[in-house]
Motif scaffolding. Structure first.
Motif: not given
Ligand code: IMP
Ligand code: MG
Length: 207
Positions: A36, A39, A199
């Motif tokens: 990631v 976030s 990501r």
């Protein structure tokens, strides 16, 4: 009267407190996805900051946000709701001719604006700036239509590996490493736009 839950089939298992499982657990199983980079919470916090900055900067001149489809659709939806001004929205869809033509900077307009830019304070809302060719083309194309002012807001700016056109980006969400990323509107071959966070895409950049 049948059993509604049964009629709907086997849904996802409820969590320990009976709530729906996190949407992210589905994505965690995808092996093409790497770490990631940003976030959901980091993105939301930064989008709120950008919205606040735009609200302050455009208080006396409500802006027209121009979203660049498709990649910017989620970012645009989120930032528009963080701007506390009577703004206008419009969309453009563009497509680059692919990696092979990267150096030519040829960008095709697939969907043009509906709103006339003359006299308006325009902010181009983009998902990501990589080579800068898409934005630089768009900027010139919109400038030619006589807006009162024109600024650029890009959620992501990749650290440049090659020199890129001199582009002033007034609002930058995050500077990121030059890796291929997906999620929050960004795709690879039209997939992953609905991934809630951002990501690394591990399977390599598509041709
Ligand atoms: P540029 O013209 O090289 O700056 O590329 C900008 C466009 O390429 C963006 O609007 C995206 O649609 C796409 N793009 C560049 N990097 C990425 C990435 O890491 N993930 C997904 N799309 C990307
Ligand atoms: Mg794009």
């Amino acid at each position: 009267m049948g059993d509604l839950a049964g009629a709907l089939g086997d849904g996802p298992e409820p969590g320990p407190l009976g709530e729906a499982p996190s949407a992210l657990s589905f994505w965690d199983k995808d092996r093409a996805l790497g770490r990631v980079v940003l976030s959901v919470d980091q993105i939301a916090a930064r989008v709120a900051e950008l919205g606040k900055a735009i609200t302050a900067d455009y208080a006396d001149r409500p802006p027209l946000l121009v979203g660049v489809l498709k990649g910017a659709f989620i970012f645009l939806a989120d930032i528009a709701r963080q701007i506390q001004l009577p703004l206008e929205l419009d969309f453009m869809a563009v497509s680059s001719y692919g990696r092979a033509t990267k150096t030519s900077g040829v960008v095709r307009i697939l969907k043009d604006l509906d709103i006339d830019l003359a006299g308006r304070h325009v902010i181009i809302v983009e998902d990501i700036l990589d080579s800068g060719l898409t934005l630089s083309y768009l900027r010139n194309s919109l400038l030619a239509r006589g807006p009162e002012s024109l600024a650029v807001c890009s959620l992501l700016v990749k650290r440049a590996v090659e020199p890129r056109p001199n582009l002033e980006v007034a609002y930058v969400g995050f500077d990121i490493e030059p890796e291929f990323v997906v999620g929050y509107g960004l795709d690879v071959a039209e997939r992953y736009r609905n991934l809630p966070d951002i990501r690394v895409y591990l399977a390599g950049e598509p041709e």
